[in-house]
Design a protein around this motif. Structure first.
Motif, PDB file in Angstrom:
ATOM      1  N   ALA A  10       0.832  -1.203   0.000  1.00 52.17           N
ATOM      2  CA  ALA A  10       0.000   0.000   0.000  1.00 52.17           C
ATOM      3  C   ALA A  10       0.867   1.253   0.000  1.00 52.17           C
ATOM      4  CB  ALA A  10      -0.943  -0.009   1.195  1.00 52.17           C
ATOM      5  N   ALA A  11       1.917   1.257   0.782  1.00 47.80           N
ATOM      6  CA  ALA A  11       2.824   2.406   0.838  1.00 47.80           C
ATOM      7  C   ALA A  11       3.505   2.626  -0.513  1.00 47.80           C
ATOM      8  CB  ALA A  11       3.858   2.212   1.936  1.00 47.80           C
ATOM      9  N   GLU A  12       3.909   1.536  -1.167  1.00 44.82           N
ATOM     10  CA  GLU A  12       4.526   1.650  -2.489  1.00 44.82           C
ATOM     11  C   GLU A  12       3.539   2.205  -3.503  1.00 44.82           C
ATOM     12  OE1 GLU A  12       6.055  -2.195  -3.534  1.00 44.82           O
ATOM     13  OE2 GLU A  12       7.531  -2.192  -1.928  1.00 44.82           O
ATOM     14  N   ALA A  13       2.303   1.745  -3.442  1.00 47.07           N
ATOM     15  CA  ALA A  13       1.277   2.208  -4.384  1.00 47.07           C
ATOM     16  C   ALA A  13       1.017   3.717  -4.214  1.00 47.07           C
ATOM     17  CB  ALA A  13      -0.006   1.418  -4.198  1.00 47.07           C
ATOM     18  N   LEU A  14       1.059   4.188  -2.983  1.00 48.32           N
ATOM     19  CA  LEU A  14       0.836   5.619  -2.740  1.00 48.32           C
ATOM     20  C   LEU A  14       1.985   6.473  -3.232  1.00 48.32           C
ATOM     21  CD1 LEU A  14      -0.734   5.533   0.840  1.00 48.32           C
ATOM     22  CD2 LEU A  14      -1.879   6.140  -1.305  1.00 48.32           C
ATOM     23  N   SER A  15       3.195   5.923  -3.266  1.00 44.68           N
ATOM     24  CA  SER A  15       4.354   6.711  -3.675  1.00 44.68           C
ATOM     25  C   SER A  15       4.533   6.721  -5.200  1.00 44.68           C
ATOM     26  CB  SER A  15       5.632   6.178  -3.012  1.00 44.68           C
ATOM     27  OG  SER A  15       5.916   4.871  -3.457  1.00 44.68           O
ATOM     28  N   GLU A  16       3.839   5.837  -5.914  1.00 45.73           N
ATOM     29  CA  GLU A  16       3.940   5.797  -7.376  1.00 45.73           C
ATOM     30  C   GLU A  16       3.038   6.861  -7.987  1.00 45.73           C
ATOM     31  OE1 GLU A  16       2.901   1.858  -8.616  1.00 45.73           O
ATOM     32  OE2 GLU A  16       4.557   0.952  -7.545  1.00 45.73           O
TER      33      GLU A  16
ATOM     34  N   PRO B 203       0.201   8.369 -10.441  1.00 46.21           N
ATOM     35  CA  PRO B 203      -1.025   7.734 -10.933  1.00 46.21           C
ATOM     36  C   PRO B 203      -0.875   7.249 -12.367  1.00 46.21           C
ATOM     37  CG  PRO B 203      -1.370  10.073 -10.521  1.00 46.21           C
ATOM     38  CD  PRO B 203       0.023   9.762 -10.131  1.00 46.21           C
TER      39      PRO B 203
END
Length: 60
Positions: free
Chosen positions: A48-54, A56
């Protein structure tokens, strides 16, 4: 039993909902992610943390 979407009396055909409309509303909420089961798994938190830092994704 009352419908969890609109609180009307549920219909046996669509139980626990009162109608196909309310059943479809519930399905749409699941598919859009409005309903979610929280996880305490550290691996899920990391993803989840990785997805937020990528950035959009661009629409096609």
């Amino acid at each position: 039993m009352s419908c969890p979407i609109c609180s009307r009396k549920s219909d046996a055909k669509y139980r626990p909902f009162c109608s196909k409309r309310c059943a479809d509303i519930d399905l749409g909420r699941w598919m859009s992610g409005n309903y979610a089961i929280p996880s305490d798994d550290p691996e899920d938190l990391e993803k989840a943390a990785e997805a937020l830092s990528e950035p959009p994704a661009k629409p096609h």
